[in-house]
Design a protein around this motif. Structure first.
Motif, PDB file in Angstrom:
ATOM      1  N   LEU A 189       0.866  -1.180   0.000  1.00 52.83           N
ATOM      2  CA  LEU A 189       0.000   0.000   0.000  1.00 52.83           C
ATOM      3  C   LEU A 189       0.903   1.231   0.000  1.00 52.83           C
ATOM      4  N   LEU A 190       0.658   2.147  -0.937  1.00 51.74           N
ATOM      5  CA  LEU A 190       1.475   3.362  -1.004  1.00 51.74           C
ATOM      6  C   LEU A 190       0.621   4.596  -0.783  1.00 51.74           C
ATOM      7  N   ALA A 191       1.180   5.586  -0.106  1.00 56.70           N
ATOM      8  CA  ALA A 191       0.474   6.858   0.078  1.00 56.70           C
ATOM      9  C   ALA A 191       1.476   7.963   0.335  1.00 56.70           C
ATOM     10  N   THR A 192       1.128   9.174  -0.113  1.00 56.88           N
ATOM     11  CA  THR A 192       1.887  10.341   0.328  1.00 56.88           C
ATOM     12  C   THR A 192       1.188  10.822   1.595  1.00 56.88           C
ATOM     13  N   VAL A 193       2.013  11.210   2.550  1.00 57.13           N
ATOM     14  CA  VAL A 193       1.523  11.508   3.884  1.00 57.13           C
ATOM     15  C   VAL A 193       0.559  12.723   3.914  1.00 57.13           C
ATOM     16  N   GLN A 194      -0.244  12.768   4.946  1.00 56.06           N
ATOM     17  CA  GLN A 194      -1.229  13.854   5.099  1.00 56.06           C
ATOM     18  C   GLN A 194      -0.583  15.238   4.969  1.00 56.06           C
ATOM     19  N   GLY A 195      -1.248  16.131   4.210  1.00 57.68           N
ATOM     20  CA  GLY A 195      -0.777  17.501   4.051  1.00 57.68           C
ATOM     21  C   GLY A 195       0.193  17.682   2.900  1.00 57.68           C
ATOM     22  N   ASP A 196       0.680  16.575   2.336  1.00 56.71           N
ATOM     23  CA  ASP A 196       1.728  16.626   1.312  1.00 56.71           C
ATOM     24  C   ASP A 196       1.150  16.191  -0.043  1.00 56.71           C
ATOM     25  N   LEU A 197       1.335  17.061  -1.060  1.00 57.30           N
ATOM     26  CA  LEU A 197       0.749  16.765  -2.373  1.00 57.30           C
ATOM     27  C   LEU A 197       1.782  16.269  -3.382  1.00 57.30           C
ATOM     28  N   HIS A 198       3.015  16.118  -2.967  1.00 56.49           N
ATOM     29  CA  HIS A 198       4.067  15.669  -3.900  1.00 56.49           C
ATOM     30  C   HIS A 198       3.871  14.194  -4.237  1.00 56.49           C
ATOM     31  N   ASP A 199       3.847  13.893  -5.539  1.00 56.40           N
ATOM     32  CA  ASP A 199       3.642  12.473  -5.869  1.00 56.40           C
ATOM     33  C   ASP A 199       4.470  11.962  -7.030  1.00 56.40           C
ATOM     34  N   ILE A 200       5.361  12.774  -7.570  1.00 57.65           N
ATOM     35  CA  ILE A 200       6.142  12.305  -8.735  1.00 57.65           C
ATOM     36  C   ILE A 200       6.998  11.093  -8.334  1.00 57.65           C
ATOM     37  N   GLY A 201       7.678  11.206  -7.195  1.00 60.23           N
ATOM     38  CA  GLY A 201       8.532  10.106  -6.725  1.00 60.23           C
ATOM     39  C   GLY A 201       7.715   8.886  -6.335  1.00 60.23           C
ATOM     40  N   LYS A 202       6.646   9.116  -5.574  1.00 58.53           N
ATOM     41  CA  LYS A 202       5.791   7.989  -5.138  1.00 58.53           C
ATOM     42  C   LYS A 202       5.222   7.238  -6.347  1.00 58.53           C
ATOM     43  N   ASN A 203       4.809   7.997  -7.374  1.00 57.10           N
ATOM     44  CA  ASN A 203       4.241   7.339  -8.559  1.00 57.10           C
ATOM     45  C   ASN A 203       5.279   6.455  -9.246  1.00 57.10           C
ATOM     46  N   MET A 204       6.541   6.924  -9.224  1.00 56.12           N
ATOM     47  CA  MET A 204       7.607   6.126  -9.825  1.00 56.12           C
ATOM     48  C   MET A 204       7.828   4.843  -9.015  1.00 56.12           C
ATOM     49  N   VAL A 205       7.759   4.982  -7.685  1.00 59.74           N
ATOM     50  CA  VAL A 205       7.919   3.809  -6.817  1.00 59.74           C
ATOM     51  C   VAL A 205       6.788   2.808  -7.136  1.00 59.74           C
ATOM     52  N   ALA A 206       5.558   3.324  -7.276  1.00 59.99           N
ATOM     53  CA  ALA A 206       4.405   2.449  -7.570  1.00 59.99           C
ATOM     54  C   ALA A 206       4.631   1.679  -8.871  1.00 59.99           C
ATOM     55  N   LEU A 207       5.057   2.414  -9.885  1.00 64.71           N
ATOM     56  CA  LEU A 207       5.254   1.783 -11.188  1.00 64.71           C
ATOM     57  C   LEU A 207       6.364   0.730 -11.141  1.00 64.71           C
ATOM     58  N   MET A 208       7.468   1.091 -10.474  1.00 67.19           N
ATOM     59  CA  MET A 208       8.604   0.155 -10.390  1.00 67.19           C
ATOM     60  C   MET A 208       8.222  -1.107  -9.610  1.00 67.19           C
ATOM     61  N   LEU A 209       7.422  -0.921  -8.551  1.00 73.62           N
ATOM     62  CA  LEU A 209       6.989  -2.103  -7.785  1.00 73.62           C
ATOM     63  C   LEU A 209       6.122  -2.992  -8.671  1.00 73.62           C
ATOM     64  N   LYS A 210       5.210  -2.352  -9.429  1.00 71.68           N
ATOM     65  CA  LYS A 210       4.299  -3.130 -10.285  1.00 71.68           C
ATOM     66  C   LYS A 210       5.085  -3.921 -11.328  1.00 71.68           C
ATOM     67  N   VAL A 211       6.012  -3.249 -12.021  1.00 76.60           N
ATOM     68  CA  VAL A 211       6.715  -3.964 -13.091  1.00 76.60           C
ATOM     69  C   VAL A 211       7.659  -5.018 -12.519  1.00 76.60           C
ATOM     70  N   ASN A 212       7.930  -4.938 -11.230  1.00 75.37           N
ATOM     71  CA  ASN A 212       8.778  -5.950 -10.604  1.00 75.37           C
ATOM     72  C   ASN A 212       7.970  -7.020  -9.882  1.00 75.37           C
ATOM     73  N   GLY A 213       6.674  -7.044 -10.121  1.00 76.11           N
ATOM     74  CA  GLY A 213       5.877  -8.169  -9.637  1.00 76.11           C
ATOM     75  C   GLY A 213       5.133  -7.969  -8.333  1.00 76.11           C
ATOM     76  N   PHE A 214       5.047  -6.739  -7.838  1.00 74.88           N
ATOM     77  CA  PHE A 214       4.260  -6.489  -6.630  1.00 74.88           C
ATOM     78  C   PHE A 214       2.858  -6.026  -7.011  1.00 74.88           C
ATOM     79  N   GLU A 215       1.903  -6.321  -6.143  1.00 70.25           N
ATOM     80  CA  GLU A 215       0.569  -5.756  -6.300  1.00 70.25           C
ATOM     81  C   GLU A 215       0.587  -4.437  -5.521  1.00 70.25           C
TER      82      GLU A 215
END
Ligand code: B12
Length: 220
Positions: free
Chosen positions: A100-126
């Motif tokens: 489960l991924l989330a950017t913490v409360q109050g924080d709208l930055h997501d470029i890095g988190k989105n990259m982490v999500a994509l990399m996890l997905k292509v490496n076999g994580f749900e």
């Protein structure tokens, strides 16, 4: 290495000028010259955004320029990096674990988190991506509902770090801390902060995050 030393400052200039055509052309050219999408992201996009941040801090640029740079990066990710990354691997049927991924409360930055999500997905994580500015209690509720293995939290604003700590504190208070591994990342964090947050791991980049998630689940 010499390649990135010349390409990365050029890319920063394009971001600051909002020069979409040149920035996209440079990304495509790098990939066709043999750079991997992850390499382009880590060696060019991430340091260029760091430079944008530095200039914002020193008042050489202002919020509109930072917004322009961020919008342009999102466009490049959508049009060039993400499709190339998704094509590069084919682990879609593998399930190493649920994150489960989330950017913490109050924080709208997501470029890095989105990259982490994509990399996890292509490496076999749900991956369950809750987006940005997510309250600690919502993170816990969803983690329980979805029975995830790992909770990954991103923070770029130091002012939001207390909410990150709350996630761990809530897990302890509910007596379920041992059910989940917690990994933190983002420019406001580092290994010391991760330890202070009571996290099980710190990820310095998307690639490092994937390795740490594998480690946490005993997959390497
Ligand atoms: C782009 C940007 C924005 C964009 C965000 C767009 C978006 N959709 O994300 C916009 C323009 C909207 C923005 C707004 C603001 N921003 Co801003 N922003 C940045 C900037 C320039 C780049 C961030 C970025 O995307 N970096 C690139 C990515 C790839 O890096 P990353 O997120 O760290 O992620 C990598 C790793 O850390 C890791 N990772 C990240 N998350 C996770 C999670 C896990 C689980 C793991 C394992 C790994 C991991 O993997 C990623 C890939 O390698 C930074 C500068 C900087 N040095 O970070 C400032 C910066 C973060 N912003 C800052 C500020 C002050 C703001 C504003 C308050 C400005 C204002 N006055 O309004 C607002 C806050 C809005 C809000 N409530 O969140 C400050 C924060 C200062 C601080 N110490 O708290 C910074 C540091 C700029 C500065 N030097 O002053 N910002």
């Amino acid at each position: 290495m010499i390649y990135w030393e010349t390409v990365q400052p050029k890319f920063t200039d394009f971001l600051l000028a909002g020069d979409e055509i040149s920035a996209i052309a440079l990304a495509r050219e790098s990939l066709s010259n043999g750079a991997s999408p992850v390499e382009f992201f880590e060696k060019c996009i991430a340091p260029s955004l760091q430079e944008v941040g530095k200039r914002f801090e020193t008042l050489d640029i202002f919020l509109p320029e930072m917004v322009t740079a961020a919008d342009l990066v999102e466009k490049i990710n959508t049009e060039v990096i993400n499709p190339a990354l998704a094509d590069a691997k084919d682990n879609k049927n593998l399930s190493l674990g649920k994150v489960l991924l989330a950017t913490v409360q109050g924080d709208l930055h997501d470029i890095g988190k989105n990259m982490v999500a994509l990399m996890l997905k292509v490496n076999g994580f749900e991956v369950i991506d809750m987006g940005t500015s997510v309250a600690p209690s919502d993170i816990i509720t969803r983690a329980v509902q979805e029975n995830v293995d790992i909770i990954g939290i991103s923070a770029l604003l130091t002012t939001c770090l207390p909410y990150m700590k709350e996630v761990g504190d809530f897990l302890v208070a509910k007596g379920i801390r041992d059910k989940y591994s917690v990994i933190v990342g983002g420019a406001a964090t580092n290994p010391t902060i991760a330890e202070e947050m009571g996290a099980n791991a710190y990820g310095s980049s998307a690639a490092d995050g994937v390795e740490k998630c594998k480690m946490l689940l005993g997959k390497i």
